[in-house]
Every structure is written in structure tokens, then in C-alpha cells.
Design a protein around this motif. Structure first.
Motif, PDB file in Angstrom:
ATOM      1  N   ARG A  19      41.397  45.438  41.206  1.00 34.92           N
ATOM      2  CA  ARG A  19      40.280  46.209  40.647  1.00 34.92           C
ATOM      3  C   ARG A  19      40.743  47.617  40.290  1.00 34.92           C
ATOM      4  O   ARG A  19      40.437  48.142  39.216  1.00 34.92           O
ATOM      5  CB  ARG A  19      39.120  46.275  41.636  1.00 34.92           C
TER       6      ARG A  19
ATOM      7  N   THR B 143      34.271  41.471  40.374  1.00 36.22           N
ATOM      8  CA  THR B 143      34.210  40.957  39.012  1.00 36.22           C
ATOM      9  C   THR B 143      34.936  39.633  38.961  1.00 36.22           C
ATOM     10  O   THR B 143      35.537  39.196  39.939  1.00 36.22           O
ATOM     11  CB  THR B 143      34.833  41.952  38.012  1.00 36.22           C
TER      12      THR B 143
ATOM     13  N   SER C 209      41.629  46.818  36.418  1.00 38.78           N
ATOM     14  CA  SER C 209      40.323  47.117  35.816  1.00 38.78           C
ATOM     15  C   SER C 209      40.135  48.609  35.557  1.00 38.78           C
ATOM     16  O   SER C 209      39.677  49.007  34.491  1.00 38.78           O
ATOM     17  CB  SER C 209      39.195  46.603  36.716  1.00 38.78           C
TER      18      SER C 209
ATOM     19  N   LYS D 145      39.664  39.919  40.789  1.00 37.92           N
ATOM     20  CA  LYS D 145      39.438  41.327  41.104  1.00 37.92           C
ATOM     21  C   LYS D 145      38.151  41.453  41.912  1.00 37.92           C
ATOM     22  O   LYS D 145      37.210  40.699  41.707  1.00 37.92           O
ATOM     23  CB  LYS D 145      39.343  42.165  39.830  1.00 37.92           C
TER      24      LYS D 145
END
Length: 226
Positions: free
Chosen positions: A146, A108, A150, A105
Motif C-alpha cells: 500500500r 484495496t 499505491s 495491498k
């Protein structure tokens, strides 16, 4: 100094949470009903969680998260996914509970997320060094993961992938395969069954070896079949 931290997470119904974590390979360490309902579970090696009952709590509004750092996210994913398949008959990838696949991602480390019946997020992150794939779609996939995995913003992730496919219309079938596969997963998660079937049809038409995503495509078709 010997420190041990155990997250304490909310749940609207502990009877929903416990079977889910048992399916993930946790074992019950204790439970009490009064004066305050709570329970604890563990998988060993420091993977401990506790839950407290909160009647009327809305899982869809839950922002509680736990970061779990492991070296081999794929190995842990395989273990957790196997337990969920055994419990639910197929992998839950939409709604509550659900699990995402291991992906890198943007901003991260690579990993995956597990969202339990109470809406608590277990964010499994990799401690291993990340490898650059060199694909022209890499930034597209990182951004989409992401947003979708996430942040939980499935609509934004779908938009990122669709824009990337338009921008790289000349991409090879091999380059398109992971993008279309993730797009199909997001559409299933979004409840857009017809659009997901359309993407799966596109994948079937690719002149490419699909063995790397055979399991994932099978699970998506199982989800669409009800």
C-alpha cells in the motif's frame, strides 16, 4: 443509457508519451498539433486514453490517476511487461516511466501500477476474489505494498518490511523469501543499489526454492548491472 468515459491526462511532451503507450500495446487513434496538442490511444475493449500537451508541466508533481479494473491482473501485467522489455531492453521499475508487480495491498484489491513518462498513474485493480495466504508476513506485505506501490512512498514501504523482518526474526527461509524480494525491489526503486545488492546476497543464502521469483530476481540484477 450507453455511457463511455475516456480519461484525459496531462503530458509535458506528447512525443514521450506516445512511444510508451505503443510499447504497452495501444494503438494511436488520432493526433493533432493545433490549436491544442492532443492525442488518443486505445487497446480495445474500452481501454481508451487521451492526452493533452502542457508545456512546462512537471511529471514528478503529477497526481493524475486512472483505475483500470480487470479480472486477471497477472495476464495483463505479462502483456504490458513484455512490451516494456522490448522497448527498453529491461523492465523499468524505478523513475519515470515504471511498472510495479501485481500484489495485494492493504485496504484495496490486488493489482499493479503503471506510471507513464508524464507521471500519470494507471492503477490496475483486480475484480476477482482475493485469497488469504495465511503467512505471518501477510499484513506486513499488504501494508508495504500500500505504501510503496499505491502511495509511491518507497521509504515508508522499506521501513515496514525491515520492521517486519526484525519482528519475525524466527521466520522460515520460505516465509522470508517474498519479503526480501520485495525489499530488494524497493531498494532498487529508491536508488539504494548497495543495500539492494546486500539483500540479494541474503536471498542467495536462503535454503529455499527460489523458482517462484527467478524472473524478478533476474530483472533486479539487470537493473543493478546498469
Amino acid at each position: 443509457m450507453d455511457v463511455r468515459m475516456i480519461p484525459l491526462l496531462p503530458s509535458n511532451d506528447l512525443d514521450d508519451v506516445l512511444p510508451f503507450y505503443l510499447a504497452l500495446g495501444f494503438r494511436l487513434t488520432y493526433r493533432q498539433a493545433r490549436p491544442n496538442p492532443c492525442l488518443g490511444v486505445t487497446r480495445g475493449d474500452g481501454f481508451d486514453l487521451q492526452f493533452f500537451g502542457m508545456p512546462g508541466f512537471d511529471p514528478e508533481q503529477n497526481y493524475s490517476s486512472v483505475i483500470v479494473a480487470v479480472e486477471d491482473t497477472q495476464a495483463l501485467y505479462d502483456e504490458l511487461a513484455a512490451g516494456l522489455r522490448a522497448e527498453y531492453g529491461k523492465l523499468p521499475i524505478s523513475g519515470l516511466p515504471r511498472i510495479t508487480r501485481p500484489r495485494r495491498k492493504q485496504g484495496t484489491s490486488g493489482g499493479f501500477s503503471v506510471v507513464d513518462p508524464a507521471g500519470n498513474w494507471l492503477r490496475i485493480a483486480s475484480t476477482a476474489a482475493e485469497q488469504d495466504t495465511g503467512s505471518r508476513f501477510e499484513r506486513v506485505l499488504l501494508n508495504a505494498a500500500r505504501q510503496g506501490d499505491s502511495h509511491g512512498d518507497v521509504g515508508a514501504a522499506i521501513a515496514v518490511l525491515e520492521a517486519g523482518l526484525r519482528r519475525h526474526a524466527d521466520a522460515t527461509d520460505q516465509e522470508k523469501l517474498p519479503v526480501l524480494t520485495y525489499l530488494a525491489e524497493l531498494l532498487v526503486r529508491d536508488g539504494s543499489a548497495d543495500r539492494a545488492r546486500g539483500v540479494l546476497t541474503e536471498i542467495d543464502a536462503l535454503d529455499v526454492d527460489r523458482s517462484s521469483v527467478t524472473e524478478e530476481l533476474g530483472e533486479l540484477r539487470s537493473q543493478l548491472a546498469g
